[in-house]
Design an enzyme around this catalytic site. Structure first.
Site, PDB file in Angstrom:
ATOM      1  N   LYS A  63       7.989  11.133  10.702  1.00 25.05           N
ATOM      2  CA  LYS A  63       6.673  10.494  10.556  1.00 25.05           C
ATOM      3  C   LYS A  63       6.814   8.977  10.688  1.00 25.05           C
ATOM      4  O   LYS A  63       6.041   8.331  11.394  1.00 25.05           O
ATOM      5  CB  LYS A  63       6.087  10.838   9.173  1.00 25.05           C
ATOM      6  N   ASN A  64       7.831   8.422  10.017  1.00 31.39           N
ATOM      7  CA  ASN A  64       7.933   6.969   9.981  1.00 31.39           C
ATOM      8  C   ASN A  64       8.462   6.363  11.280  1.00 31.39           C
ATOM      9  O   ASN A  64       8.533   5.141  11.415  1.00 31.39           O
ATOM     10  CB  ASN A  64       8.797   6.526   8.790  1.00 31.39           C
ATOM     11  N   CYS A  86      -1.202   5.906   0.853  1.00 38.01           N
ATOM     12  CA  CYS A  86      -0.995   6.541  -0.453  1.00 38.01           C
ATOM     13  C   CYS A  86      -1.188   5.515  -1.565  1.00 38.01           C
ATOM     14  O   CYS A  86      -0.787   4.354  -1.431  1.00 38.01           O
ATOM     15  CB  CYS A  86       0.434   7.059  -0.554  1.00 38.01           C
ATOM     16  N   ARG A 140      -0.420  14.765   5.323  1.00 38.73           N
ATOM     17  CA  ARG A 140      -0.192  13.478   5.986  1.00 38.73           C
ATOM     18  C   ARG A 140       1.210  13.413   6.588  1.00 38.73           C
ATOM     19  O   ARG A 140       1.426  12.751   7.589  1.00 38.73           O
ATOM     20  CB  ARG A 140      -0.347  12.326   4.988  1.00 38.73           C
ATOM     21  N   ARG A 163      -2.100   3.366   6.049  1.00 39.64           N
ATOM     22  CA  ARG A 163      -1.495   2.047   5.918  1.00 39.64           C
ATOM     23  C   ARG A 163      -0.783   1.618   7.200  1.00 39.64           C
ATOM     24  O   ARG A 163      -0.743   0.433   7.525  1.00 39.64           O
ATOM     25  CB  ARG A 163      -0.505   2.066   4.755  1.00 39.64           C
ATOM     26  N   ASP A 215      11.045   7.583  -0.833  1.00 44.44           N
ATOM     27  CA  ASP A 215      10.293   8.756  -0.379  1.00 44.44           C
ATOM     28  C   ASP A 215      10.931  10.078  -0.821  1.00 44.44           C
ATOM     29  O   ASP A 215      10.367  11.140  -0.570  1.00 44.44           O
ATOM     30  CB  ASP A 215      10.150   8.736   1.151  1.00 44.44           C
ATOM     31  N   ARG A 221       1.194  -2.688  -2.645  1.00 43.09           N
ATOM     32  CA  ARG A 221       1.465  -2.721  -1.200  1.00 43.09           C
ATOM     33  C   ARG A 221       0.823  -3.912  -0.491  1.00 43.09           C
ATOM     34  O   ARG A 221      -0.014  -3.751   0.398  1.00 43.09           O
ATOM     35  CB  ARG A 221       1.046  -1.406  -0.552  1.00 43.09           C
TER      36      ARG A 221
HETATM   37  C1  UD1 Z   1       7.645   2.236   4.757  1.00 44.75           C
HETATM   38  C2  UD1 Z   1       7.480   3.721   4.938  1.00 44.75           C
HETATM   39  C3  UD1 Z   1       7.311   4.395   3.593  1.00 44.75           C
HETATM   40  C4  UD1 Z   1       8.458   4.031   2.683  1.00 44.75           C
HETATM   41  C5  UD1 Z   1       8.642   2.523   2.610  1.00 44.75           C
HETATM   42  C6  UD1 Z   1       9.881   2.092   1.828  1.00 44.75           C
HETATM   43  C7  UD1 Z   1       6.402   3.909   7.104  1.00 44.75           C
HETATM   44  C8  UD1 Z   1       5.189   4.309   7.864  1.00 44.75           C
HETATM   45  N1  UD1 Z   1       6.322   3.974   5.761  1.00 44.75           N
HETATM   46  O1  UD1 Z   1       6.450   1.755   4.157  1.00 44.75           O
HETATM   47  O2  UD1 Z   1       7.300   5.821   3.818  1.00 44.75           O
HETATM   48  O3  UD1 Z   1       8.187   4.513   1.387  1.00 44.75           O
HETATM   49  O4  UD1 Z   1       8.773   1.982   3.934  1.00 44.75           O
HETATM   50  O5  UD1 Z   1      11.020   2.660   2.369  1.00 44.75           O
HETATM   51  O6  UD1 Z   1       7.430   3.597   7.670  1.00 44.75           O
HETATM   52  N2  UD1 Z   1       6.018  -5.629   0.409  1.00 44.75           N
HETATM   53  C9  UD1 Z   1       5.471  -6.857   0.076  1.00 44.75           C
HETATM   54  N3  UD1 Z   1       4.824  -7.563   1.055  1.00 44.75           N
HETATM   55  C10 UD1 Z   1       4.719  -7.109   2.329  1.00 44.75           C
HETATM   56  C11 UD1 Z   1       5.280  -5.855   2.667  1.00 44.75           C
HETATM   57  C12 UD1 Z   1       5.929  -5.131   1.674  1.00 44.75           C
HETATM   58  O7  UD1 Z   1       5.562  -7.296  -1.056  1.00 44.75           O
HETATM   59  O8  UD1 Z   1       4.136  -7.807   3.174  1.00 44.75           O
HETATM   60  C13 UD1 Z   1       6.707  -4.833  -0.636  1.00 44.75           C
HETATM   61  C14 UD1 Z   1       5.943  -3.531  -0.932  1.00 44.75           C
HETATM   62  O9  UD1 Z   1       4.914  -3.733  -1.865  1.00 44.75           O
HETATM   63  C15 UD1 Z   1       7.040  -2.677  -1.475  1.00 44.75           C
HETATM   64  C16 UD1 Z   1       8.267  -3.095  -0.652  1.00 44.75           C
HETATM   65  O10 UD1 Z   1       7.954  -4.375  -0.130  1.00 44.75           O
HETATM   66  O11 UD1 Z   1       7.301  -2.999  -2.818  1.00 44.75           O
HETATM   67  C17 UD1 Z   1       8.621  -2.121   0.454  1.00 44.75           C
HETATM   68  O12 UD1 Z   1       7.581  -2.031   1.357  1.00 44.75           O
HETATM   69  P1  UD1 Z   1       7.815  -1.743   2.911  1.00 44.75           P
HETATM   70  O13 UD1 Z   1       9.270  -1.609   3.219  1.00 44.75           O
HETATM   71  O14 UD1 Z   1       7.032  -2.742   3.670  1.00 44.75           O
HETATM   72  O15 UD1 Z   1       7.152  -0.307   3.048  1.00 44.75           O
HETATM   73  P2  UD1 Z   1       6.137   0.182   4.136  1.00 44.75           P
HETATM   74  O16 UD1 Z   1       6.497  -0.388   5.464  1.00 44.75           O
HETATM   75  O17 UD1 Z   1       4.761   0.045   3.630  1.00 44.75           O
END
Ligand code: UD1
Length: 418
Positions: free
Chosen positions: A22-23, A116, A397, A92, A305, A121
């Site tokens: 998925k990711n 989710c 999802r 997202r 995850d 986030r």
């Molecule tokens: C991706 C994955 C999700 C997984 C997550 C962490 C996809 C589609 N989703 O989500 O399944 O759980 O990685 O491995 O690939 N953060 C900030 N500011 C930002 C961006 C992130 O503070 O601008 C923080 C988030 O709140 C969180 C952490 O960084 O605490 C990790 O987030 P991130 O690695 O960005 O996860 P996603 O890309 O949303």
């Protein structure tokens, strides 16, 4: 709306093939609008996140069709740079569209993304990085307006290795003028997959899989036919299912090194694990020891995850475990549901203290998010008696035909209309 009815207590035996990740698939959908040529993403599961991403591309004017197991995307006629809030609130990953839209149209307008409900986030890391590439950003009324007449390569350093921000930067910098050097990048296998996909289109990107990625902007990108990496989180979910239920299951398609830390933890629980090429075989006697500590971290650390599924396993193992969630603030929402089944888990802030019990009892459960929902299914498979798991929209999802795959291993699970 559908629900699962699960009669617990069956051991699992057999072999199961994993879906494309998925990711990986979601950022590849976003990357497909970088070219006017045709893109084919092979073996794409029709999970609802992928269907939602397809709908986003259609709103932009692209043609998207699911043909057999493949998705064919033709964005030659895409002309719109706006994504409506009804779609971004669903998903997202729509945030990746910022980088792609900026590269294709030099402007983008999207409503704040949803997904989710597992924590705050924020997307500050995405936006700050885009600013470094020359993007002007205005945020108003829940919408983000971005514009860059010229995207310029830059040195960018991420304070935290965000998966989404790393991917967004790659998508925004791929045709920028000059070189972008990204340090502090996320190292997940899905980022390597995005690099391979983009390079297959003619991009010049190197370093994905390490914390430093170099992107040399190119003039043009071509179409591509591409088979994404398989889903390591789905693989982990099936391995943990077998650990909980007992039995012997072979998971096919995922490299062991992509879930090395999970395999290490499962061995600690007392499971036997054998690896041969892209096959991972787990044997479990169904009564395991707790892990002392599980702490979620960016790759190659323990994946957030798989945190919920692993907590479900510890809930029925002997001893006690401490589970620490470092990535997302509210990722223990499934715990009260496990406790309804007789689990003994106490949550304090970002930690869950698990005291293992002999067995869980069947109950009526509601899936509140994707991975938490999967954890409830696994707990129900191992429990005594019958459970129902309601609100499958979250599970849909990320897992395609979860019930069919579990059934093929001997589980007693039915999907019924409510
Ligand atoms: C991706 C994955 C999700 C997984 C997550 C962490 C996809 C589609 N989703 O989500 O399944 O759980 O990685 O491995 O690939 N953060 C900030 N500011 C930002 C961006 C992130 O503070 O601008 C923080 C988030 O709140 C969180 C952490 O960084 O605490 C990790 O987030 P991130 O690695 O960005 O996860 P996603 O890309 O949303």
């Amino acid at each position: 709306m559908d629900k699962f009815i699960i009669d617990g207590g069956r051991r699992l035996y057999g072999s199961v093939r994993m879906q494309s990740a998925k990711n990986s698939v979601l950022p590849l959908f976003a990357a497909s609008v970088l070219t006017e040529k045709r893109v084919i993403i092979r073996e794409t599961p029709p999970i609802s996140d992928a269907l939602c991403m397809a709908q986003i591309l259609r709103e932009l004017g692209a043609e998207v069709s699911f043909r057999g197991n493949d998705v064919v995307i033709d964005s030659a006629n895409a002309c719109c740079h706006e994504i409506s809030s009804s779609l971004t609130k669903e998903l997202r990953s729509s945030v990746f569209m910022l980088g792609s839209l900026l590269t294709r149209f030099h402007k983008a307008l999207i409503a704040y993304p949803g997904g989710c409900d597992i924590g705050l986030r924020p997307i500050d890391l995405h936006l700050n990085a885009l600013k470094r590439l020359g993007v002007e950003i205005r945020e108003r009324d829940g919408c983000i307006y971005c514009r860059a007449d010229v995207l310029k390569g830059a040195d960018i350093s991420l304070d935290f290795p965000s998966v989404g921000a790393t991917e967004n930067i790659m998508l925004a910098a791929v045709k920028a003028k000059g070189r972008t050097l990204l340090s502090g990048a996320a190292k997940e296998p899905e980022i390597v997959d995005l690099q391979n996909f983009l390079n297959g289109m003619g991009a010049k990107i190197s370093g994905a899989g390490t914390d430093e990625i170099e992107i040399e902007g190119v003039e043009n990108l071509n179409g591509i036919t591409y088979k994404p990496v398989k889903d390591r989180i789905e693989a982990g979910t099936f391995l943990i299912a077998c650990a909980i239920c007992g039995g012997e299951v072979e998971v096919v398609g995922v490299k062991a090194e992509f879930i090395g830390i999970l395999l290490h933890k499962l061995r600690e629980n007392g499971c036997k694990i054998h690896v041969k090429n892209d096959k991972i075989v787990i044997e479990s006697n169904g009564r395991l020891k707790c892990n002392r500590r599980i702490e979620t971290m960016p790759f190659p650390g323990f994946p957030t995850d798989l945190q919920a599924q692993m907590t479900a396993l510890n809930a029925v193992s002997s001893g006690g475990a401490l589970v620490v969630e470092n990535l997302f603030e509210t990722r223990f929402k499934y715990v009260p549901e496990l406790n309804k089944m007789g689990a003994d888990i106490e949550v304090k802030g970002r930690s869950a203290f698990v005291r293992g019990v002999e067995r869980l009892r069947g109950a009526s459960l509601t899936a509140g998010d994707l991975r938490g929902g999967a954890a409830l299914v696994l707990a129900a498979l191992g429990a005594e008696g019958t459970s129902e798991v309601l609100d499958l929209s979250h599970i849909d999802r990320g897992y395609y035909d979860l019930q069919g795959k579990l059934k093929s291993l001997g589980a007693d699970i039915k999907r019924v209309r409510v």
